[in-house]
Design a protein around this motif. Structure first.
Motif, PDB file in Angstrom:
ATOM      1  N   HIS A   1      -7.989  16.001  14.268  1.00  0.00           N
ATOM      2  CA  HIS A   1      -7.779  16.374  12.860  1.00  0.00           C
ATOM      3  C   HIS A   1      -8.896  15.900  11.940  1.00  0.00           C
ATOM      4  N   GLY A   2      -9.859  15.200  12.466  1.00  0.00           N
ATOM      5  CA  GLY A   2     -10.931  14.665  11.616  1.00  0.00           C
ATOM      6  C   GLY A   2     -10.614  13.243  11.180  1.00  0.00           C
ATOM      7  N   PRO A   3     -11.663  12.436  10.993  1.00  0.00           N
ATOM      8  CA  PRO A   3     -11.439  11.039  10.603  1.00  0.00           C
ATOM      9  C   PRO A   3     -10.816  10.916   9.212  1.00  0.00           C
ATOM     10  N   GLU A   4     -10.947  11.999   8.409  1.00  0.00           N
ATOM     11  CA  GLU A   4     -10.412  11.960   7.035  1.00  0.00           C
ATOM     12  C   GLU A   4      -8.897  11.862   7.010  1.00  0.00           C
ATOM     13  N   SER A   5      -8.240  12.181   8.127  1.00  0.00           N
ATOM     14  CA  SER A   5      -6.778  12.200   8.093  1.00  0.00           C
ATOM     15  C   SER A   5      -6.179  10.814   8.366  1.00  0.00           C
ATOM     16  N   ILE A   6      -7.022   9.793   8.296  1.00  0.00           N
ATOM     17  CA  ILE A   6      -6.493   8.421   8.332  1.00  0.00           C
ATOM     18  C   ILE A   6      -6.685   7.813   6.949  1.00  0.00           C
ATOM     19  N   ALA A   7      -5.623   7.167   6.443  1.00  0.00           N
ATOM     20  CA  ALA A   7      -5.661   6.590   5.091  1.00  0.00           C
ATOM     21  C   ALA A   7      -5.381   5.095   5.160  1.00  0.00           C
ATOM     22  N   LEU A   8      -5.860   4.412   4.140  1.00  0.00           N
ATOM     23  CA  LEU A   8      -5.568   2.980   4.004  1.00  0.00           C
ATOM     24  C   LEU A   8      -4.745   2.756   2.734  1.00  0.00           C
ATOM     25  N   PHE A   9      -3.664   1.996   2.872  1.00  0.00           N
ATOM     26  CA  PHE A   9      -2.919   1.513   1.708  1.00  0.00           C
ATOM     27  C   PHE A   9      -3.207   0.030   1.618  1.00  0.00           C
ATOM     28  N   ASN A  10      -3.636  -0.422   0.456  1.00  0.00           N
ATOM     29  CA  ASN A  10      -4.041  -1.814   0.455  1.00  0.00           C
ATOM     30  C   ASN A  10      -3.643  -2.537  -0.820  1.00  0.00           C
ATOM     31  N   HIS A  11      -3.253  -3.784  -0.652  1.00  0.00           N
ATOM     32  CA  HIS A  11      -2.961  -4.644  -1.794  1.00  0.00           C
ATOM     33  C   HIS A  11      -3.336  -6.055  -1.423  1.00  0.00           C
TER      34      HIS A  11
END
Lengths: 742, 177
Positions: A144-154
């Motif tokens: 699906h492409g590397p763009e389909s991984i997301a980071l949620f961060n705090h």
């Protein structure tokens, strides 16, 4: 049995009454209790003072960790040189030792072995865990492409995973603190002044003569430096005006408390703007020189009189007039505070715009006692190869939506992880750093649905929060007291830097985030993006560029640098170009107009609670930061459950007694998973109930917080999305009481 | 020398930092405390008043706890600080019962414990931990015999009250109102 613990709970004390303590003999039964000794999991240098900055909230106060004669962590005290705390900490920093000593901490990397959410894991080695993640990430990227991984961060360590993700080819790096919290005010102030409010907020409370708080409960939110400056303001006799359906702590310290009907704040703000303009109380030279759209605004608010607002807000027109007069008298040393958690009713960016406009009329932006112009130190980036350019971003999921959002919308990424007609680009993997998304994002069912559609969920945390239960891989991070992190460079009146160094070695098999991200990068063949063996190497390099060094910072903890520009305030005569379309402060927003939104804020009536239901209002307690501290032994000792505040007239109708446990049911028939104690108090309106956010945990592993109190997140199933920037308004939910259980 | 503390109820936000700072400074076991917060509300919605107070041992001049102690473990020290000698204390609890402020608790190690005004810190020239940490600077400490001490100065400037004065113990905590 009553114990002394009841002394320190500040709730549930009846009107005019004192705390009633358990006395003498009943207490002596406690003698059998064992002293909870501090376990010597790891040790550092004995009798040492190690610099740190706090990780419990975003304010990041700098302090010193003191070790005892055996090298165990003993206490944390403030760093006198730090403007965030001035040597005085808040209970969470002082109680930060409990984050280290919490015996329920995550200890080993975990890999899921059964279906998601069943919480069956096997312990793994770091190599095994990182290998597993790298393999999955590569599979997702191939399909699906590397763009389909997301980071949620705090939190501080999130930046390392951010760099990893950028190196991998995705820029979907989301902080829920934008779309679930402060986003609307940032977009609104950006549209008005061409600049953000930032954190810590650029409010010059120190020199303010009038502070207006709209739903902002300073003192209950312990944003340290701000609370300190407010306390000084009280000493100086500054006027505080608090607008809140609840008699908050700061309302009790205010000259004016405006117990507004929930959801009607924009009407009050428009009436204030009306009074300031039509009584000629605005800062004329400032408005003439710097603003765009005054005549349009004047015409726009013509009919928004205090009498008009009275019918909507319930606030006496005379009080609206008087409070507007107070603001004008103090101008420009007046702050209409932008607030922080402002995602309430879905028209929050427009409400924040009204706040910004009011400040502009009072001439407080850029002025002493209003809003100063902060500066922060520029840390040079350690040289790494250029990041690849992603071909898709989170914006491609829902094209055309939320164009004015100036940060990534976390809730939109969650939504875009669920396959649908509308969703043009689906996310397949999440890395979640330091945020308990189950409680952070509204509408838990939707979040869980999104998670169930993922190919990979990695969670990095110090505690077994609810979100870890859904993970494929859990990576246990050591607490901030056991690690280095990036240099703190938050903006302030002068630029300051602060160092976080480990006081002791990491306990158990935990690791710092930089180590994990570097290890994972190497497994992904991206090691070149982490070209240091040890973070000390990078920190020392960066500090030397600033004329300091790691050695120096270990000794002083905090260092003041020199401002580059002499523009803390402007004097009202300087020629200034603002970073907006017109180069002026936009009372009339051309950017909003171009996107098809109202260029000036309007009041829209919101749904009100049906019979027998009450507005659900939530907030904070000074000794906790959401879920993050819910199991901290020192802080649960101060407050170990939340209560639901109920007006006595309501309690009478529903037969509710103090300390009785009830469940809450919302307008959609959703009942809170756990019960909550009733606090009958005059301090809340008859049409509303109030509870502190962050309780009602159901992770058995967190023994002190397990099923203590209830979670407002359970009950926030109606989400009022802000069309301008994607914020998730959470104050449109109504609840009633379910008694007879537990 | 006469040590005393003033607590500004107008500034206290009830954050409880004084409580946790005392616990970590003095190794007070979790579940116990030497100081605590009391909140009291007066009035009916919307005419309300709220008072927040950080409370602890009043280090009374005429302390019932000292008088009733059968072993002499409870005693006065320099500056009028009321102290408990842990070795001498048999944990009988008479002092706990006698204290009108409920300022004492039975330590799990078998003795009675309470606020010491952080005597160990005073000896090295520091203020009590609660005073040093308070983010609102609502706690004032010092020597009443010294007209230039923080506490003397603030008591001259502001209105104050003491708690349960009718108990006749001559308490040395002053609440600014």
């Amino acid at each position: 049995m009553k114990t002394r613990r009841q002394f320190i709970k500040i709730s549930a004390i009846s009107a005019g009454g004192l705390a009633v303590a358990g006395t003498a003999w009943s207490l002596l039964k406690d003698l059998s209790l064992k002293d909870e000794l501090k376990p010597a999991w790891t040790k550092g240098e004995p009798n040492a003072h190690i610099p740190t900055y706090c990780e419990i909230c975003f304010w990041k106060c700098a302090g010193w960790v003191h070790t005892d004669e055996e090298g165990r962590i003993q206490k944390i005290i403030g760093n006198d040189a730090d403007p965030h705390c001035n040597g005085r900490l808040c209970p969470r920093v002082t109680g930060g030792v409990g984050m280290y000593y919490d015996e329920d901490r995550l200890r080993k990397p975990l890999i899921r072995t059964q279906e998601r959410g069943k919480q069956v894991f096997k312990e793994a080695s770091w190599d095994e865990a990182l290998e597993y993640i790298a393999k999955k990430m590569k599979e997702i990227a191939a399909k699906h492409g590397p763009e389909s991984i997301a980071l949620f961060n705090h939190g501080s360590g999130g930046s390392y995973f951010g760099n990893l993700l950028k190196a991998f080819g995705s820029d979907s790096i989301a902080a829920p603190s934008f779309s679930q919290c402060r986003g609307p005010r940032e977009v609104a102030f950006d549209a008005t002044f061409g600049e953000l409010v930032l954190s810590p907020e650029r409010t010059d409370i120190r020199d303010s003569r009038c502070l207006v708080l709209i739903g902002s409960h300073l003192g209950e939110n312990m944003h340290n430096g701000q609370v300190q400056e407010m306390s000084d303001a009280i000493d100086r006799g500054a006027t505080i005006i608090t607008v809140d359906p609840r008699f908050s702590t700061v309302a009790s310290k205010s000259k004016y408390w405006l117990p507004i009907k929930p959801s009607t704040d924009i009407a009050l703000l428009l009436a204030w703007i009306h009074e300031i303009i039509y009584n000629d109380w605005y800062d004329k030279p400032y408005v003439e020189k710097y603003t765009h759209g005054f005549e349009e605004l004047k015409a726009h608010v013509k009919n928004y009189t205090p009498d008009w607002a009275y019918g909507i807000t319930g606030i006496d027109p005379n009080v609206i007039y008087e409070t507007a007069r107070e603001m004008a008298k103090a101008s420009p040393a007046v702050i209409v505070h932008p607030g922080r958690h402002v995602t309430w009713y879905g028209d929050d960016t427009q409400r924040s715009r009204a706040v910004a406009i009011l400040n502009a009329l009072l001439g407080s932006w850029g002025r002493r006692g209003g809003f100063y112009s902060p500066e922060k130190a520029h840390i040079e980036k350690y040289p790494v190869p250029e990041y690849p350019k992603p071909t898709k971003t989170w914006r491609d999921s829902f094209p055309g939506k939320f164009n004015l959002a100036n940060e990534v919308v976390a809730s939109a990424i969650s939504e875009a992880s669920i396959p649908s007609e509308e969703n043009k680009f689906q996310f397949r993997g999440w890395i979640v750093y330091g945020t308990n998304l189950i409680f952070t994002l509204p509408d838990q069912r939707k979040t869980i649905k999104a998670i169930q559609n993922l190919d990979l969920l990695v969670v990095i945390d110090t505690m077994p929060m609810e979100i870890t239960g859904w993970a494929d891989v859990v990576l246990p991070e050591c607490t901030y007291l056991e690690r280095y992190d990036e240099i703190r460079v938050s903006p302030h009146r002068e630029p300051y830097i602060a160092l976080r160094a480990p006081a002791v070695e990491p306990a158990f098999d935990t690791k710092p985030a930089w180590w994990m991200a570097k290890g994972l990068a190497e497994k992904l063949g991206l090691g070149a993006y982490f070209p240091y063996n040890d973070i000390e190497e990078m920190l020392d390099w960066q500090l030397k560029k600033l004329g300091s060094s790691l050695n120096e910072m270990k000794k002083i903890g905090v260092k003041k640098l020199v401002r580059e520009n002499d523009d803390l305030y402007f004097n009202g005569l300087d020629d200034i170009e603002f970073n907006t379309n017109t180069g002026k402060i936009e009372l009339y927003s051309t950017a909003f107009e171009a996107e098809g939104f109202d260029p000036m804020p309007k009041y829209t009536a919101h749904e009100t609670p049906p019979d027998g239901y009450f507005w659900l209002i939530y907030g904070r307690a000074p000794m906790h930061t959401f879920s993050r501290t819910a199991n901290n032994p020192n802080l649960t000792d101060l407050m170990d459950e939340n209560t639901v505040w109920v007006n006595p007239s309501v309690a009478k109708v529903y037969g509710l007694q103090n300390d009785q446990y009830v469940k809450l049911k919302n307008q959609d028939g959703i009942v809170s998973e756990t019960s909550i104690k009733v606090r009958v108090t005059e301090r809340i309106r008859f049409d509303s109930v109030y509870m502190v956010h962050g309780f009602g945990h159901r992770q058995k592993q967190m023994k002190r917080s397990y099923r203590r109190g209830a979670s407002d997140s359970d009950l926030i199933t109606k989400v009022l999305v802000d069309p301008i920037m994607g914020g998730t308004g959470m104050r449109g939910n109504f609840v009633t009481f379910v008694t007879g259980e537990e | 020398m006469r040590y005393a503390m003033a607590i500004d109820t107008k500034k206290c936000v009830g954050c409880s930092d004084c409580v946790v700072a005392c616990q970590t400074e003095n190794n007070v076991p979790i579940g116990y405390c030497r100081d605590w917060i009391v909140e009291s509300t007066d009035g009916t919605y919307p005419q309300l008043e709220l008072e927040l107070r950080s409370e602890r041992c009043n280090h009374c001049k005429n302390s019932p706890c000292v008088r009733c102690c059968p072993t002499g473990a409870s005693h006065y020290e320099q500056g009028g600080i009321v102290m408990v000698d842990h070795e001498e204390c048999i944990g009988c609890g008479a002092c706990i019962a006698s204290c009108p402020y409920d300022a004492r608790y039975p330590h799990p190690d078998g003795y009675v414990d309470k606020c010491t005004f952080c005597q160990h810190r005073l000896l090295s020239g520091l203020k009590p931990a609660c005073v040093s940490v308070c983010p609102t600077k609502c706690l004032y400490f010092g020597d009443l015999d010294d007209p230039n001490s923080d506490v003397s100065k603030i008591l001259k400037k502001r209105k104050w009250k003491r708690l349960i004065p009718e108990a006749g113990t001559d308490p040395q905590l002053y609440f600014l109102i």
